[in-house]
Design a protein around this motif. Structure first.
Motif, PDB file in Angstrom:
ATOM      1  N   LYS A 182       0.802  -1.231   0.000  1.00  0.00           N
ATOM      2  CA  LYS A 182       0.000   0.000   0.000  1.00  0.00           C
ATOM      3  C   LYS A 182       0.830   1.274   0.000  1.00  0.00           C
ATOM      4  O   LYS A 182       0.279   2.357  -0.056  1.00  0.00           O
ATOM      5  CB  LYS A 182      -0.949  -0.009   1.188  1.00  0.00           C
ATOM      6  CG  LYS A 182      -1.957  -1.154   1.097  1.00  0.00           C
ATOM      7  CD  LYS A 182      -2.914  -1.154   2.229  1.00  0.00           C
ATOM      8  CE  LYS A 182      -3.819  -2.359   2.041  1.00  0.00           C
ATOM      9  NZ  LYS A 182      -4.895  -2.426   2.944  1.00  0.00           N
ATOM     10  N   VAL A 183       2.130   1.154   0.043  1.00  0.00           N
ATOM     11  CA  VAL A 183       2.998   2.332   0.094  1.00  0.00           C
ATOM     12  C   VAL A 183       3.017   3.003  -1.278  1.00  0.00           C
ATOM     13  O   VAL A 183       3.248   2.355  -2.295  1.00  0.00           O
ATOM     14  CB  VAL A 183       4.430   1.948   0.527  1.00  0.00           C
ATOM     15  CG1 VAL A 183       5.331   3.163   0.518  1.00  0.00           C
ATOM     16  CG2 VAL A 183       4.414   1.303   1.899  1.00  0.00           C
ATOM     17  N   LYS A 184       2.755   4.317  -1.287  1.00  0.00           N
ATOM     18  CA  LYS A 184       2.740   5.056  -2.556  1.00  0.00           C
ATOM     19  C   LYS A 184       3.626   6.294  -2.529  1.00  0.00           C
ATOM     20  O   LYS A 184       3.773   6.965  -3.539  1.00  0.00           O
ATOM     21  CB  LYS A 184       1.307   5.465  -2.898  1.00  0.00           C
ATOM     22  CG  LYS A 184       0.430   4.271  -3.159  1.00  0.00           C
ATOM     23  CD  LYS A 184      -0.942   4.672  -3.615  1.00  0.00           C
ATOM     24  CE  LYS A 184      -1.777   3.437  -3.650  1.00  0.00           C
ATOM     25  NZ  LYS A 184      -2.612   3.183  -4.667  1.00  0.00           N
ATOM     26  N   THR A 185       4.207   6.583  -1.383  1.00  0.00           N
ATOM     27  CA  THR A 185       5.032   7.783  -1.253  1.00  0.00           C
ATOM     28  C   THR A 185       6.399   7.419  -0.696  1.00  0.00           C
ATOM     29  O   THR A 185       6.643   6.283  -0.308  1.00  0.00           O
ATOM     30  CB  THR A 185       4.354   8.806  -0.319  1.00  0.00           C
ATOM     31  OG1 THR A 185       4.186   8.222   0.971  1.00  0.00           O
ATOM     32  CG2 THR A 185       3.005   9.260  -0.875  1.00  0.00           C
ATOM     33  N   GLY A 186       7.251   8.411  -0.642  1.00  0.00           N
ATOM     34  CA  GLY A 186       8.579   8.224  -0.078  1.00  0.00           C
ATOM     35  C   GLY A 186       9.463   7.373  -0.978  1.00  0.00           C
ATOM     36  O   GLY A 186       9.138   7.145  -2.145  1.00  0.00           O
ATOM     37  N   PRO A 187      10.568   6.888  -0.438  1.00  0.00           N
ATOM     38  CA  PRO A 187      11.513   6.109  -1.237  1.00  0.00           C
ATOM     39  C   PRO A 187      10.893   4.846  -1.843  1.00  0.00           C
ATOM     40  O   PRO A 187      11.163   4.522  -3.001  1.00  0.00           O
ATOM     41  CB  PRO A 187      12.617   5.747  -0.242  1.00  0.00           C
ATOM     42  CG  PRO A 187      12.517   6.743   0.854  1.00  0.00           C
ATOM     43  CD  PRO A 187      11.073   7.132   0.919  1.00  0.00           C
ATOM     44  N   ILE A 188      10.041   4.157  -1.097  1.00  0.00           N
ATOM     45  CA  ILE A 188       9.411   2.939  -1.622  1.00  0.00           C
ATOM     46  C   ILE A 188       8.430   3.310  -2.740  1.00  0.00           C
ATOM     47  O   ILE A 188       8.355   2.617  -3.760  1.00  0.00           O
ATOM     48  CB  ILE A 188       8.694   2.150  -0.497  1.00  0.00           C
ATOM     49  CG1 ILE A 188       9.692   1.731   0.579  1.00  0.00           C
ATOM     50  CG2 ILE A 188       7.961   0.938  -1.065  1.00  0.00           C
ATOM     51  CD1 ILE A 188      10.808   0.833   0.109  1.00  0.00           C
ATOM     52  N   GLY A 189       7.704   4.383  -2.556  1.00  0.00           N
ATOM     53  CA  GLY A 189       6.811   4.859  -3.617  1.00  0.00           C
ATOM     54  C   GLY A 189       7.582   5.209  -4.881  1.00  0.00           C
ATOM     55  O   GLY A 189       7.126   4.920  -5.995  1.00  0.00           O
ATOM     56  N   ASN A 190       8.748   5.829  -4.708  1.00  0.00           N
ATOM     57  CA  ASN A 190       9.585   6.158  -5.862  1.00  0.00           C
ATOM     58  C   ASN A 190      10.051   4.895  -6.584  1.00  0.00           C
ATOM     59  O   ASN A 190      10.074   4.834  -7.819  1.00  0.00           O
ATOM     60  CB  ASN A 190      10.797   6.976  -5.429  1.00  0.00           C
ATOM     61  CG  ASN A 190      10.412   8.359  -4.946  1.00  0.00           C
ATOM     62  OD1 ASN A 190       9.362   8.888  -5.309  1.00  0.00           O
ATOM     63  ND2 ASN A 190      11.240   8.949  -4.105  1.00  0.00           N
ATOM     64  N   LYS A 191      10.428   3.873  -5.819  1.00  0.00           N
ATOM     65  CA  LYS A 191      10.839   2.600  -6.419  1.00  0.00           C
ATOM     66  C   LYS A 191       9.691   2.000  -7.218  1.00  0.00           C
ATOM     67  O   LYS A 191       9.887   1.510  -8.331  1.00  0.00           O
ATOM     68  CB  LYS A 191      11.274   1.607  -5.333  1.00  0.00           C
ATOM     69  CG  LYS A 191      12.600   1.928  -4.685  1.00  0.00           C
ATOM     70  CD  LYS A 191      12.937   0.946  -3.583  1.00  0.00           C
ATOM     71  CE  LYS A 191      13.199  -0.420  -4.170  1.00  0.00           C
ATOM     72  NZ  LYS A 191      13.783  -1.367  -3.239  1.00  0.00           N
ATOM     73  N   LYS A 192       8.496   2.045  -6.651  1.00  0.00           N
ATOM     74  CA  LYS A 192       7.326   1.485  -7.333  1.00  0.00           C
ATOM     75  C   LYS A 192       7.011   2.225  -8.628  1.00  0.00           C
ATOM     76  O   LYS A 192       6.516   1.629  -9.582  1.00  0.00           O
ATOM     77  CB  LYS A 192       6.105   1.515  -6.416  1.00  0.00           C
ATOM     78  CG  LYS A 192       6.128   0.444  -5.364  1.00  0.00           C
ATOM     79  CD  LYS A 192       4.834   0.507  -4.567  1.00  0.00           C
ATOM     80  CE  LYS A 192       4.678  -0.676  -3.675  1.00  0.00           C
ATOM     81  NZ  LYS A 192       3.397  -0.669  -2.970  1.00  0.00           N
ATOM     82  N   LYS A 193       7.275   3.519  -8.650  1.00  0.00           N
ATOM     83  CA  LYS A 193       7.035   4.302  -9.870  1.00  0.00           C
ATOM     84  C   LYS A 193       8.055   3.976 -10.959  1.00  0.00           C
ATOM     85  O   LYS A 193       7.757   4.040 -12.145  1.00  0.00           O
ATOM     86  CB  LYS A 193       7.062   5.794  -9.555  1.00  0.00           C
ATOM     87  CG  LYS A 193       5.876   6.250  -8.740  1.00  0.00           C
ATOM     88  CD  LYS A 193       6.027   7.694  -8.305  1.00  0.00           C
ATOM     89  CE  LYS A 193       4.944   8.039  -7.308  1.00  0.00           C
ATOM     90  NZ  LYS A 193       5.211   9.279  -6.601  1.00  0.00           N
ATOM     91  N   ARG A 194       9.283   3.636 -10.561  1.00  0.00           N
ATOM     92  CA  ARG A 194      10.328   3.324 -11.542  1.00  0.00           C
ATOM     93  C   ARG A 194      10.181   1.929 -12.140  1.00  0.00           C
ATOM     94  O   ARG A 194      10.543   1.702 -13.283  1.00  0.00           O
ATOM     95  CB  ARG A 194      11.709   3.432 -10.887  1.00  0.00           C
ATOM     96  CG  ARG A 194      12.152   4.824 -10.588  1.00  0.00           C
ATOM     97  CD  ARG A 194      13.580   4.821 -10.034  1.00  0.00           C
ATOM     98  NE  ARG A 194      13.771   6.006  -9.234  1.00  0.00           N
ATOM     99  CZ  ARG A 194      13.901   6.026  -7.925  1.00  0.00           C
ATOM    100  NH1 ARG A 194      13.919   4.906  -7.227  1.00  0.00           N
ATOM    101  NH2 ARG A 194      14.045   7.166  -7.293  1.00  0.00           N
ATOM    102  N   MET A 195       9.689   0.996 -11.348  1.00  0.00           N
ATOM    103  CA  MET A 195       9.672  -0.403 -11.778  1.00  0.00           C
ATOM    104  C   MET A 195       8.907  -0.647 -13.085  1.00  0.00           C
ATOM    105  O   MET A 195       9.391  -1.405 -13.930  1.00  0.00           O
ATOM    106  CB  MET A 195       9.134  -1.308 -10.659  1.00  0.00           C
ATOM    107  CG  MET A 195      10.158  -1.598  -9.575  1.00  0.00           C
ATOM    108  SD  MET A 195      11.762  -2.215 -10.173  1.00  0.00           S
ATOM    109  CE  MET A 195      11.283  -3.758 -10.926  1.00  0.00           C
ATOM    110  N   PRO A 196       7.741  -0.044 -13.312  1.00  0.00           N
ATOM    111  CA  PRO A 196       7.079  -0.292 -14.598  1.00  0.00           C
ATOM    112  C   PRO A 196       7.930   0.164 -15.786  1.00  0.00           C
ATOM    113  O   PRO A 196       7.951  -0.499 -16.833  1.00  0.00           O
ATOM    114  CB  PRO A 196       5.777   0.517 -14.506  1.00  0.00           C
ATOM    115  CG  PRO A 196       5.523   0.654 -13.051  1.00  0.00           C
ATOM    116  CD  PRO A 196       6.880   0.733 -12.404  1.00  0.00           C
ATOM    117  N   PHE A 197       8.643   1.280 -15.629  1.00  0.00           N
ATOM    118  CA  PHE A 197       9.494   1.740 -16.728  1.00  0.00           C
ATOM    119  C   PHE A 197      10.669   0.792 -16.937  1.00  0.00           C
ATOM    120  O   PHE A 197      11.029   0.494 -18.074  1.00  0.00           O
ATOM    121  CB  PHE A 197      10.000   3.166 -16.483  1.00  0.00           C
ATOM    122  CG  PHE A 197      10.773   3.689 -17.657  1.00  0.00           C
ATOM    123  CD1 PHE A 197      10.121   4.180 -18.772  1.00  0.00           C
ATOM    124  CD2 PHE A 197      12.156   3.636 -17.670  1.00  0.00           C
ATOM    125  CE1 PHE A 197      10.828   4.623 -19.872  1.00  0.00           C
ATOM    126  CE2 PHE A 197      12.878   4.076 -18.763  1.00  0.00           C
ATOM    127  CZ  PHE A 197      12.203   4.573 -19.870  1.00  0.00           C
TER     128      PHE A 197
END
Length: 142
Positions: free
Chosen positions: A63-78
């Motif tokens: 459920k994390v969408k912000t912070g460093p983990i959120g940033n990682k999640k945003k990069r992974m699809p790319f």
């Protein structure tokens, strides 16, 4: 498991990238074919490592969408898109051309595209590693 699969994937991409550059600069066509063949076989390990990294990462923080983990999640699809839709076809095509001893303009155009896409993935994965360390440091000092 997440850390191990992520580091393995990162090191494989780094190995593919660096060996491609070194063999293009210092190797002959036979050496290029050997590297392209090795990369093609190495993809058989890379893809499961990337899938495992993504799966375990999402399981650890669903459920994390912000912070460093959120940033990682945003990069992974790319990273995944870049790998599956650019790097994988490039690797297959470069192997095919090398196996035909066809080192022409198209080989080098695709090689440059592959190197650029690989470099981008290395940068994004490095940022993910940095963010993971930031989270671990924050948890240790809290």
């Amino acid at each position: 498991m997440h850390t191990c699969s992520a580091i393995t994937a990162f090191l494989l991409i780094l190995l593919f990238f660096s060996s491609s550059i070194i063999v293009e600069l210092f190797g002959d066509h036979h050496a290029v074919l050997m590297v392209k063949t090795s990369i093609l076989y190495g993809i058989g390990l890379l893809i499961p490592m990337m899938v495992l990294t993504g799966f375990t990462g999402f399981k650890m923080a669903p459920k994390v969408k912000t912070g460093p983990i959120g940033n990682k999640k945003k990069r992974m699809p790319f990273i995944a898109f870049n790998g599956l839709l650019i790097l994988l076809p490039c690797a297959i095509y470069l192997y095919h051309l090398a196996s035909l001893n066809q080192f022409d303009r198209w080989f080098y155009i695709v090689q440059v595209v592959e190197l650029i896409a690989g470099f981008i993935n290395l940068i994004l994965m490095t940022l993910n590693i940095r963010d993971a360390h930031q989270v671990k440091y924050t948890l240790q000092t809290a």
